[in-house]
Write an enzyme that holds these catalytic residues in place. Sequence first.
Site, PDB file in Angstrom:
ATOM      1  N   CYS A   2       0.828  -1.186   0.000  1.00  0.00           N
ATOM      2  CA  CYS A   2       0.000   0.000   0.000  1.00  0.00           C
ATOM      3  C   CYS A   2       0.870   1.247   0.000  1.00  0.00           C
ATOM      4  O   CYS A   2       2.082   1.192  -0.141  1.00  0.00           O
ATOM      5  CB  CYS A   2      -0.899  -0.006   1.244  1.00  0.00           C
ATOM      6  SG  CYS A   2      -1.788  -1.561   1.483  1.00  0.00           S
ATOM      7  N   ARG A  50      -4.913   1.468  -0.279  1.00  0.00           N
ATOM      8  CA  ARG A  50      -4.814   0.014  -0.158  1.00  0.00           C
ATOM      9  C   ARG A  50      -4.725  -0.698  -1.494  1.00  0.00           C
ATOM     10  O   ARG A  50      -5.499  -0.444  -2.416  1.00  0.00           O
ATOM     11  CB  ARG A  50      -6.029  -0.533   0.596  1.00  0.00           C
ATOM     12  CG  ARG A  50      -5.871  -2.020   0.904  1.00  0.00           C
ATOM     13  CD  ARG A  50      -7.014  -2.613   1.668  1.00  0.00           C
ATOM     14  NE  ARG A  50      -6.670  -3.963   2.092  1.00  0.00           N
ATOM     15  CZ  ARG A  50      -7.534  -4.945   2.284  1.00  0.00           C
ATOM     16  NH1 ARG A  50      -8.828  -4.704   2.133  1.00  0.00           N
ATOM     17  NH2 ARG A  50      -7.134  -6.144   2.643  1.00  0.00           N
ATOM     18  N   GLY A 366      13.863 -11.863  -7.903  1.00  0.00           N
ATOM     19  CA  GLY A 366      15.177 -12.363  -7.515  1.00  0.00           C
ATOM     20  C   GLY A 366      16.068 -11.337  -6.871  1.00  0.00           C
ATOM     21  O   GLY A 366      17.250 -11.624  -6.604  1.00  0.00           O
TER      22      GLY A 366
END
Length: 610
Positions: A2, A50, A366
């Site tokens: 958020c 949100r 990654g």
Amino acid sequence: MCGIAAVFHAGGRVAEQTLMNATRALRHRGPDGQQSWLSSDEEVGLAHTRLAIIDLTTGDQPLANEDGSLRLVVNGEFYGYEAVRGQLRQAGHRLATATDSEIALHLYEDLDHGFLDRLRGEFALVLWDERRRRLLAARDRFGIKPLYYATVGGALYLASEVKALRAMGVPLAWDREAVQQMLLLGILSPSRSLFQGVSQIPPGHCLLAGESGLTIERYWDFRFPGPDEPPPAENDLDIIQDFHSTLDEAVSLRLRADVPVGCYLSGGLDSSSVLGLASRHASQPLDAFTVVFDHASYDESAVAEETARLCGAHWHPLRIGYRDLADHFADTVWHVEGLLANGNSVAKFLLSRAAAQAGIKVVLTGEGSDEVLAGYALFQKDLVPAAGGASSLGSGFGFMPAWLAAQMANGERHRSLLAPHFLAEAVARNGLSQLLHELDPPAALGTWDPLPRSLYLWAKTVLPNYVLAAGGDRVEMANAVEGRPPFLDHQVVERAARLPSRLLFAGGTEKHVLREAVRPLLTDAVYRRRKQPFLAPPASLELAGPFFECLRELLSGPGLDALPFCDAGRVQAQVEGLASQPPALRATLDSVLMKIASLVVLGQRFRLSA
């Protein structure tokens, strides 16, 4: 994941409109809802935008504890939260939602700000304690999630992004020292931003603010073995298996979501390992997203497609050319709020957009593996620094890391492009000494081997302020996509810190422990492949191409003239002189010019003064 914002004005008043301005500026981080809360005396306000990932129905924020004495906003995810929720219930707490964020409220009730040690994941949070009249703000251990703050007119403002601080009324100007650090050192102090008076809560730290003032405290730091600590008793196979188990758990935890989860996939070891592990835990085939550059030498798509096929993933290649990089360069800089040195950040911005358009809100990445496992080639030089080599840094470091020496050598290329007065300031200021002072390394650092000291400095500067900003949170959340990097699970990092160096480099190959830990999940091509950084083709490969023309336009207009740092004539001469330079030098100068072009964009978009 958020966007959050907060204001604390002891003895003053916070306007509802201020919070609304913040949520509007952060809407891209949280398009699923915008909420705010004001204390009864209007001295404190919290705001939240949100992106609904877990508990889609009852997880709106700000959150409150049972009696309403605590209020909380969180950006990020806490992993393993289900077990913690059970423990809290057994201790007598009543939980009002099914969200992971709520555990922070009740852990704080029991542990004060020691509760941060119990949180596992990537996060930034702000908590208001009405009884103590205290505001607490904290950032995760590695700076995966951003959190800025500024004090203006007796009020403390906090937000996920600088643009939200500006929307709340915080005036912005250039931080000349920070710009000097970025241009000449290539790194930025973990507590600085490019904006005067706007600081970052450093990774692994919390801010405490009350009517008596403001303090910053460290709650976590890297810890590497000292000379008196015995090496691990396990044999290499046991160590590799243990690392596999720790990483596998971190990947598994990050698949928890009430929305679809995907993976970013390059042709490299790190993202291939994450996809391989995640595919074993997922209940259905995962979506894997890959950047495909037009230039063959930067195209990893064949290797990535083979990995996706091995893992049974749905593969989504995204072809990106110079026109795409040119069209989205300025927007990427705006979201990163920092300097770009390569078009790879723009490519990640576009990849995140593609994931969002495919209906994916969460991606495993990654990032962090090279920091945890010394994956960059220059780290190998720090295993045994050359005697009589580069000078000592002081502050316990005792030597100049090879990567920093390279960064500073590249920074030297900026000197001829800087305005004389700005360069004179930099020389007088000794930016490296100032940065090390602001870093405040642990006392034990001087007892560590050279490689851990090198990794520590990188992890405190380049990792949060470039790798995770320009290639992580900012370009992902610009498109409302939550990135989750399993290699930066703190249990993985703490396990990696105890690895013997022989398992980091074996036979001249980096990240040996990871290769062996996930060998059955890798294609032969990935297993045997050496490290190839994820980079976009330099703009200067095609001097008549649209990306270089984008940079040329930024570096020849009024935006460059307005920068208080550069000699505009020299910059423009550098641009026009690239055609006469050999290709290798041209690519290096390309990154120098891209940083200055980034400054132009920031100056224009934020309307910055000197």
